[in-house]
Design a protein around this motif. Structure first.
Motif, PDB file in Angstrom:
ATOM      1  N   GLN A 158     -62.556  19.829  16.450  1.00  0.00           N
ATOM      2  CA  GLN A 158     -63.067  21.322  16.549  1.00  0.00           C
ATOM      3  C   GLN A 158     -64.043  21.510  17.678  1.00  0.00           C
ATOM      4  OE1 GLN A 158     -64.830  23.088  13.001  1.00  0.00           O
ATOM      5  NE2 GLN A 158     -65.793  24.714  14.344  1.00  0.00           N
ATOM      6  N   GLY A 173     -67.260  27.900  11.864  1.00  0.00           N
ATOM      7  CA  GLY A 173     -66.396  28.489  13.119  1.00  0.00           C
ATOM      8  C   GLY A 173     -65.276  27.996  13.316  1.00  0.00           C
ATOM      9  N   GLU A 188     -62.602  30.769  14.355  1.00  0.00           N
ATOM     10  CA  GLU A 188     -62.957  31.090  15.673  1.00  0.00           C
ATOM     11  C   GLU A 188     -62.275  30.250  16.953  1.00  0.00           C
ATOM     12  OE1 GLU A 188     -65.470  31.044  13.333  1.00  0.00           O
ATOM     13  OE2 GLU A 188     -65.702  33.385  12.916  1.00  0.00           O
ATOM     14  N   TRP A 189     -62.560  29.034  16.517  1.00  0.00           N
ATOM     15  CA  TRP A 189     -62.433  27.991  17.160  1.00  0.00           C
ATOM     16  C   TRP A 189     -60.741  28.079  17.596  1.00  0.00           C
ATOM     17  CZ3 TRP A 189     -59.488  23.619  16.903  1.00  0.00           C
ATOM     18  CH2 TRP A 189     -59.295  22.414  17.880  1.00  0.00           C
TER      19      TRP A 189
END
Ligand code: SF4
Ligand code: SF4
Length: 362
Positions: free
Chosen positions: A144, A184, A187-188
């Motif tokens: 990530q 997150g 979103e990544w």
């Protein structure tokens, strides 16, 4: 068929996504060379891939196997730290050398330890100087936060280093147990997909500019089967024509899931290679998926242990797969055009010529 041979479960690094080999026992090979030879001799066209832990911690055992089993293709997946210790005589026997590296110096050293990037490249330089001209694959683990475009382009553009770049998403980030450690991820995933789109644009523009195919393995593998119209099966071949010989002689369908019951499907003492085929398979949700014939199910390990994933884990993984497939489908007319103009199949799109351990779908 393709066999991973785990030479040891020990490793000389402690990478973030692994931690330095497996703790389960036995850690070292228990079967004899004759046991291995007897098992392999029942296969007409074997490929042997040395794997670990870190296989080059057991160079003598590896050389014994290479000296004793002939007329086979050899592959190795290594962290590269001991590559410089291999003599030309043994290097020449490898069809592909898969070297773990994650991208730029910062990205690689952050995950694998200080100095790993420099030493890896130095050792690749040494084996090139020793005359190795075979296929060297940069085998990335994509964690990530990785900028996929920047890191793939960095590796593929290094001079005289890597013929191909392949990657797998670090699957720990999808595990339920890791869900609350880093925020997150959705979103990544979106930014990863944008990076893939941009990388595909660059890949096609390089094809147009040079007539050459940059060696980005996931793109090549999918484009090749789209162009040929050939349906995919599980592309890594785990449980189909790709097996792992564990140190105690048991056989796992996949080299990563050796500690999971679903994966252990036989042994070199009791089973002929042909009897191992399809003792374990990918199941739902892959078999009903609308892109199954292109994806092939991506990963047997994740499919069979999906109960360990976070709730949206499979959906996120598949979002990356479907995006990659869509980008390849969109790019296909441009590749056909280049083939028509050139009148020839583009050099480099016919890779790998055999299953060399690149799983194709990241
Ligand atoms: S996209 Fe996902 S669900 Fe579909 S076949 Fe691939 S891994 Fe399975
Ligand atoms: S893709 Fe999955 S099943 Fe296949 S070799 Fe890799 S971890 Fe194993």
């Amino acid at each position: 068929m393709h066999y991973h041979i785990i030479l040891t479960k020990e490793c000389n690094l402690k990478c973030n996504y692994c931690g330095g080999g497996s703790d389960t026992h036995p850690r070292e090979i228990q079967y004899s060379l004759d046991d291995l030879k007897k098992f392999i001799s029942q296969d007409k066209d074997p490929i042997l891939e040395f794997y670990g832990g870190e296989p080059l911690l057991r160079i003598d055992a590896m050389k014994n196997i290479m000296d004793s089993i002939t007329d086979v293709k050899f592959v190795i997946q290594t962290n590269g730290m001991n590559l410089h210790k291999l003599e030309s005589k043994y290097l020449e026997k490898f069809s592909s050398i898969l070297v773990s590296i994650d991208g730029t110096k910062d990205v690689t050293d952050k995950a694998r330890g200080d100095g790993v990037y420099e030493r890896t490249l130095q050792n690749i330089k040494i084996i090139r100087q020793k005359g190795f001209r075979g296929d060297i694959v940069a085998r990335m683990t994509v964690a990530q936060g990785t900028d996929i475009r920047e890191n793939v382009m960095h590796l593929i553009n290094l001079e005289d280093c890597f013929d191909h770049v392949h990657w797998q998403l670090d699957f720990e980030m999808f595990w339920e147990a890791w869900e609350h450690t880093v925020a997150g991820l959705p979103e990544w995933i979106d930014s990863y997909n944008s990076g893939i789109s941009s990388l595909v644009d660059w890949w096609i523009s390089e094809m147009k500019r040079t007539g050459q195919v940059k060696g980005i393995v996931p793109f090549i593998g999918i484009m090749n089967s789209l162009l040929r119209g050939s349906p995919a099966r599980l592309r890594c071949g785990s449980g189909i024509d790709f097996f792992t010989i564990m140190p105690d002689g048991r056989i796992s369908a996949c080299p990563v899931s050796i500690d999971f019951d679903f994966s252990v499907i036989g042994s070199i003492y009791e089973d002929a290679p042909s009897k191992l085929v399809e003792r374990t398979n990918v199941g739902e949700p892959c078999t009903s998926c609308d892109v199954f014939s292109i994806c092939g199910g991506r990963c047997l390990f994740v499919n069979r242990s999906r109960y360990l994933l976070r709730e949206d884990g499979y959906t996120m993984i598949c979002k990356t797969v479907k995006h990659l497939i869509l980008e390849m489908q969109k790019a296909m007319p441009q590749v056909w055009e280049l083939i028509d103009i050139g009148g020839l199949y583009l050099v480099g799109l016919d890779y790998p010529g055999f299953n060399n351990g690149c799983e194709i779908i990241p």
